[in-house]
Design an enzyme around this catalytic site. Structure first.
Site, mmCIF file in Angstrom:
data_model
loop_
_atom_site.group_PDB
_atom_site.id
_atom_site.type_symbol
_atom_site.label_atom_id
_atom_site.label_comp_id
_atom_site.label_asym_id
_atom_site.label_seq_id
_atom_site.Cartn_x
_atom_site.Cartn_y
_atom_site.Cartn_z
ATOM 1 N N GLU A 140 -44.967 36.130 -47.138
ATOM 2 C CA GLU A 140 -43.621 36.588 -47.524
ATOM 3 C C GLU A 140 -42.936 35.605 -48.478
ATOM 4 O O GLU A 140 -41.765 35.251 -48.311
ATOM 5 C CB GLU A 140 -42.744 36.809 -46.288
ATOM 6 C CG GLU A 140 -43.271 37.889 -45.354
ATOM 7 C CD GLU A 140 -42.306 38.204 -44.231
ATOM 8 O OE1 GLU A 140 -41.221 37.577 -44.175
ATOM 9 O OE2 GLU A 140 -42.640 39.070 -43.410
ATOM 10 N N GLU A 259 -47.863 42.144 -40.227
ATOM 11 C CA GLU A 259 -46.769 42.224 -39.253
ATOM 12 C C GLU A 259 -46.240 43.645 -39.294
ATOM 13 O O GLU A 259 -45.999 44.185 -40.386
ATOM 14 C CB GLU A 259 -45.622 41.266 -39.588
ATOM 15 C CG GLU A 259 -45.891 39.797 -39.359
ATOM 16 C CD GLU A 259 -44.647 38.962 -39.672
ATOM 17 O OE1 GLU A 259 -43.538 39.560 -39.825
ATOM 18 O OE2 GLU A 259 -44.776 37.731 -39.774
#
Length: 332
Positions: A140, A259
């Site tokens: 991320e 995720e």
């Protein structure tokens, strides 16, 4: 002359289907790896959280996801190695590392302290852990990009840092890493002009992953599994959604949902169970997905809860989902 069952005209038995297993670069021979980051963002993350998650969901998790920061502690830790090697319950480690001490550009140029850490890591992997594992480098990273010359955090700096880390570790014998580039799959990051510059190269990226969540309340991020994987934006109508984008730009790479989860809402408590049902109904439409790793936390930074047992119905549907044949992949 034929003998046995065929000679008497009895029908031949169909061969039993071969079980799904992990293959080269941990890509399953069939099916989808099923895993979890248990007790995320809590002090209970680790063996106890994993045991609790497996107990309540009624199945073994093929992938255990853990997070590491900085350059002090090499990994996998003794605890993580024990999780991976648990007798009768072998697991693949997904280890996520954020190098926070210096800028991406400085690491890519050969930062002395980071180099020393990477060399200790390589020694540790050669000596103490030879099994293949997933290695994600600064997941991320999109919201930390500073597209300004000299910032040290441009998209190209990120790609250079990723390449440098992988190549240094491999050069010192850490050949059991299976690298995962994990994106934050949100507009507007994905539609920035610099987004494609983050890609470090096919030779150092084994899998492409992304993190994405479903919201139980109507509005942004509310929808079914297909919406989760290909979330669109009215502000950027040409964006095809992340799964579609990966298939177009990196068609040969296996995809990991690194995720995922459903943020529970008391205002719409039925959404979580409904979403889990839809995963099972729709997963066949997304053949590039080879791993799904749930992010289980009772409270993220915004106080949102992704616990699969938020309601009895949600837990029941999640248990059913995890038992589908497509998610039965043996770690071998």
């Amino acid at each position: 002359m034929l003998s046995g069952a065929l000679a008497t005209g009895a029908p031949a038995r169909a061969a039993a289907p071969r079980p799904c297993r992990t293959g080269r670069k941990l890509v399953p021979t069939c099916g989808i790896l099923w895993g979890v980051a248990p007790g995320a963002l809590t002090d209970e993350r680790g063996p106890s959280a994993l045991a609790d998650f497996e107990r309540k969901t009624g199945r073994h998790q093929a992938v255990f996801h853990a997070y590491h920061h900085g350059i002090r502690q090499v990994f996998p830790t003794e605890q993580e190695i024990a999780i991976a090697r648990q007798p009768g319950r072998k697991r693949i480690l997904l280890l996520n590392w954020k190098p926070e001490s210096v800028s991406w550009a400085r690491i890519a140029r050969g930062d002395r302290r980071t180099d020393a850490f990477l060399d200790r890591m390589a020694d540790h992997l050669r000596r103490d852990y030879r099994e293949p594992f997933f290695f994600a480098i600064h997941h991320e990273a999109e919201d930390q990009v500073r597209e300004r010359r000299g910032s040290g955090y441009t998209a190209k700096d990120y790609a250079a840092m990723f390449r440098y880390v992988v190549k240094r570790l491999r050069a010192r014998g850490a050949n059991n890493m299976v690298t995962v580039l994990v994106h934050m799959a949100y507009v507007p990051h994905t539609t920035k002009s610099w987004f494609v510059d983050m890609y470090p190269g096919d030779d150092v990226v084994d899998w492409v992953g992304f993190d994405t969540y479903s919201y139980s309340d109507p509005g942004y991020g509310h929808g079914d599994f297909a919406e989760l994987l290909n979330r669109r934006s009215a502000m950027k109508p040409r964006w095809p959604g992340f799964y579609n984008w990966v298939r177009a730009h990196h068609p040969r790479k296996p995809v990991m949902v690194a995720e995922w989860g459903v943020w529970f809402s008391k205002r719409n408590p039925g959404h979580m169970a409904e979403f889990y049902r839809e995963v099972g109904q729709q997963i066949g439409r997304f053949p590039a997905i080879k791993a799904m790793v749930h992010f289980e936390t009772p409270s993220n930074k915004k106080g949102q809860d992704s616990s699969v047992d938020s309601t009895p119905a949600a837990l029941r549907e999640y248990r059913r989902l995890g038992k589908l044949p497509v998610f039965q992949v043996a770690v071998g």
